[in-house]
Write a protein that holds these residues in place. Structure first.
Motif, PDB file in Angstrom:
ATOM      1  N   GLY A  22      45.143 -20.211 -42.318  1.00  0.00           N
ATOM      2  CA  GLY A  22      45.347 -20.829 -43.155  1.00  0.00           C
ATOM      3  C   GLY A  22      44.057 -21.756 -43.292  1.00  0.00           C
ATOM      4  N   ALA A  23      43.943 -21.658 -44.943  1.00  0.00           N
ATOM      5  CA  ALA A  23      42.475 -22.977 -44.785  1.00  0.00           C
ATOM      6  C   ALA A  23      43.609 -23.628 -46.106  1.00  0.00           C
ATOM      7  CB  ALA A  23      41.377 -21.935 -45.590  1.00  0.00           C
ATOM      8  N   GLY A  24      44.577 -24.050 -45.850  1.00  0.00           N
ATOM      9  CA  GLY A  24      45.051 -25.255 -46.752  1.00  0.00           C
ATOM     10  C   GLY A  24      45.272 -26.470 -45.791  1.00  0.00           C
ATOM     11  N   LEU A  25      45.895 -27.886 -46.494  1.00  0.00           N
ATOM     12  CA  LEU A  25      45.591 -29.248 -46.577  1.00  0.00           C
ATOM     13  C   LEU A  25      45.790 -29.017 -45.173  1.00  0.00           C
ATOM     14  CD1 LEU A  25      46.922 -31.253 -48.689  1.00  0.00           C
ATOM     15  CD2 LEU A  25      44.770 -31.470 -48.196  1.00  0.00           C
ATOM     16  N   ALA A  26      47.277 -28.200 -44.440  1.00  0.00           N
ATOM     17  CA  ALA A  26      47.498 -28.269 -42.462  1.00  0.00           C
ATOM     18  C   ALA A  26      46.466 -27.654 -41.940  1.00  0.00           C
ATOM     19  CB  ALA A  26      48.722 -27.857 -42.809  1.00  0.00           C
TER      20      ALA A  26
ATOM     21  N   LEU B   3      40.888 -18.381 -40.592  1.00  0.00           N
ATOM     22  CA  LEU B   3      41.250 -16.737 -41.190  1.00  0.00           C
ATOM     23  C   LEU B   3      42.262 -17.335 -42.645  1.00  0.00           C
ATOM     24  CD1 LEU B   3      41.769 -14.675 -38.467  1.00  0.00           C
ATOM     25  CD2 LEU B   3      40.085 -15.408 -39.550  1.00  0.00           C
ATOM     26  N   GLU B   4      41.124 -16.967 -43.657  1.00  0.00           N
ATOM     27  CA  GLU B   4      41.695 -17.168 -45.028  1.00  0.00           C
ATOM     28  C   GLU B   4      42.459 -16.341 -45.644  1.00  0.00           C
ATOM     29  OE1 GLU B   4      44.385 -18.492 -47.948  1.00  0.00           O
ATOM     30  OE2 GLU B   4      43.459 -19.900 -47.198  1.00  0.00           O
ATOM     31  N   ALA B   5      43.656 -15.829 -46.218  1.00  0.00           N
ATOM     32  CA  ALA B   5      43.878 -14.340 -46.945  1.00  0.00           C
ATOM     33  C   ALA B   5      43.059 -14.169 -48.069  1.00  0.00           C
ATOM     34  CB  ALA B   5      45.802 -14.538 -47.120  1.00  0.00           C
ATOM     35  N   SER B   6      42.850 -15.607 -48.655  1.00  0.00           N
ATOM     36  CA  SER B   6      42.523 -15.321 -49.739  1.00  0.00           C
ATOM     37  C   SER B   6      41.234 -15.798 -50.252  1.00  0.00           C
ATOM     38  CB  SER B   6      42.456 -16.486 -50.897  1.00  0.00           C
ATOM     39  OG  SER B   6      42.992 -17.952 -51.052  1.00  0.00           O
ATOM     40  N   ASP B   7      40.684 -15.456 -51.660  1.00  0.00           N
ATOM     41  CA  ASP B   7      39.379 -15.643 -51.413  1.00  0.00           C
ATOM     42  C   ASP B   7      38.245 -17.458 -51.698  1.00  0.00           C
ATOM     43  OD1 ASP B   7      40.335 -17.220 -54.599  1.00  0.00           O
ATOM     44  OD2 ASP B   7      39.293 -15.719 -55.266  1.00  0.00           O
ATOM     45  N   GLY B   8      39.214 -18.272 -51.341  1.00  0.00           N
ATOM     46  CA  GLY B   8      39.344 -19.641 -51.338  1.00  0.00           C
ATOM     47  C   GLY B   8      40.145 -20.519 -50.571  1.00  0.00           C
ATOM     48  N   VAL B   9      39.851 -21.605 -50.343  1.00  0.00           N
ATOM     49  CA  VAL B   9      40.373 -22.796 -49.526  1.00  0.00           C
ATOM     50  C   VAL B   9      41.424 -23.930 -50.122  1.00  0.00           C
ATOM     51  CG1 VAL B   9      38.099 -22.788 -47.993  1.00  0.00           C
ATOM     52  CG2 VAL B   9      38.572 -24.768 -49.580  1.00  0.00           C
ATOM     53  N   GLY B  10      41.965 -23.634 -49.106  1.00  0.00           N
ATOM     54  CA  GLY B  10      42.888 -25.095 -50.452  1.00  0.00           C
ATOM     55  C   GLY B  10      44.582 -24.492 -50.853  1.00  0.00           C
TER      56      GLY B  10
END
Length: 418
Positions: free
Chosen positions: A10-14, A32-39
């Motif tokens: 996960g590439a959110g804030l945490a 590892l981020e599931a979506s196409d961008g961070v946040g």
């Protein structure tokens, strides 16, 4: 000795905060981020030149944690007026922070948004919220926010006209069931610093964090199917192993990845963005629905806060509705009807840019949820979890949880804190 390898899911804030701290400690990190961008929930989409945050969000500059990780000067923060415009009795009324805008506050004494006694009670809340250290707020006896406001002495009219739309828009629930600990924390943050957004959108927060990670450490479009110990299995079927895994998703996604994790209820919001030929409200103001009816809870003309939110000669209007699940066309019609009552027939010419239905925008933060102020981040040897649902539903809470997970992991690996 080889450097430890840690997978952050996960590439959110945490997740990004956790990854940054681990990277500072010389740990090899794979995000590892599931979506196409961070946040995660803190992203900004560019649509026809408009910058649309995924739900109305602000950064409170008094938050203790973000300055440890973010360069505020580079974000070019743009500030809201310290107060709000409240729709009440068919008109808009200006309320201002009495300590930072005393002249504006004096003019609002006789507005129909609460009595003089109500306005004096605001200072009582200020004193309570500012007593002791910030951390003390989360250790105090608690009740619901509505009960807290009643016990301070606020009238029902003041709660309905101001506190319900104001705190309801922060906690994303109109009943004000949220813990009084969270109310005091948020009140302290609002009254201690500025309410702001980065000039180019809230997504700049997470973009800045991600931009400081080593090249090749961030992997987008990489959804994880399963986490077991310090190994993960991707949706693609590939398996990856590391010295530790940190699950840094939202609460619901974490429950899917980590069977047995206690469920945490969430609350949601629907955000609508309109392009308007001119701003219906001049200046960087938050507008609150203090009339107690209609779908709109709060509104802001984001291009009045930061001109970069809209192309030249156009205005971007952000509307928040504290409900989800309604058919988009029907909701838009209800919103337009209410805004026409507020701003006139010109609303018919506004163009809907996008609607964001966010049913899992925040964890529900009832007093029961805060019995444990800081949920454990170490789940088992080599497995950690972070996210706002493990701390509190705020930008600060998400980043604190990311740091705490990194600290626990480094301690377990017997590595020094950076």
């Amino acid at each position: 000795m080889a450097k430890p390898v840690v997978i952050v899911v996960g590439a959110g804030l945490a997740g990004l905060t956790c990854a940054r701290m681990l990277q500072r400690a010389k740990v090899t990190v794979r995000v590892l981020e599931a979506s196409d961008g961070v946040g995660g929930r803190v992203r900004t989409d560019v649509v026809e030149g408009f910058r649309l945050d995924r739900g109305f969000q602000v950064l409170l500059t008094a938050y203790p944690e973000p300055p440890r990780w973010l360069d505020y000067a580079a974000l070019d923060l743009q500030r809201f007026f310290p107060g709000a415009r409240v729709r009440r009795a068919g008109r808009f009324h200006q309320l201002a922070d009495p300590l930072r805008r005393p002249l504006h506050a004096a003019r609002s004494v006789f507005t129909p948004v609460g009595s003089l006694a109500d306005k004096l009670h605001v200072l009582d809340v200020w004193k309570q919220a500012h007593a002791g250290e910030v951390e003390d707020v989360f250790l105090r006896p608690q009740k619901t926010s509505r009960a807290y406001l009643r016990d301070v002495g606020f009238s029902d009219a003041m709660v309905e006209a101001f506190f319900q739309p104001f705190f309801g828009g922060i906690f994303l629930e109109k009943q004000l069931r949220t813990s009084s600990r969270m109310l005091e924390f948020v009140f302290r943050m609002f009254s201690s610093g500025a309410t702001a957004v980065p000039a180019r959108g809230m997504g700049e927060l997470t973009a800045q964090l991600a931009g400081k990670l080593p090249q090749g450490s961030l992997h987008l479009n990489t959804p994880v199917e399963e986490v077991f110990g310090h190994r993960v299995r991707l949706v693609s079927g590939a398996r990856e192993e590391a010295d530790a895994v940190v699950v840094a998703t939202d609460g619901r996604a974490a429950e899917d990845l980590l069977p047995g994790l206690p469920p945490r209820p969430t609350t949601g919001v629907t955000g609508l963005y309109f392009a308007a030929p001119e701003p219906p409200v001049r200046g960087p103001h938050l507008v609150l629905n203090g009339e107690g009816h209609g779908p709109v809870n709060n509104l802001a003309v984001m291009s009045e806060v930061s001109p970069a939110y809209a192309p030249a000669g156009q205005a971007l209007v952000s509307v928040s509705v504290l409900e989800t699940g309604q058919e988009a066309g029907a909701l838009e019609a209800r919103v337009r009807e209410q805004l026409t009552e507020w701003f006139g027939a010109g609303v018919a010419g506004w163009r809907l840019l996008r609607t964001y239905a966010l049913p899992r925008a925040l964890p529900l933060q009832t007093p029961e949820a805060f019995e444990e102020p800081h949920r454990r981040v170490r789940l088992s040897p080599g497995l950690y979890a972070c996210g706002d649902y493990r701390e509190n539903g705020s930008i600060d809470g998400a980043m604190v949880s990311g740091r705490r997970a990194a600290e626990a992991l480094l301690s377990d690996l017997e590595l020094p804190l950076p």
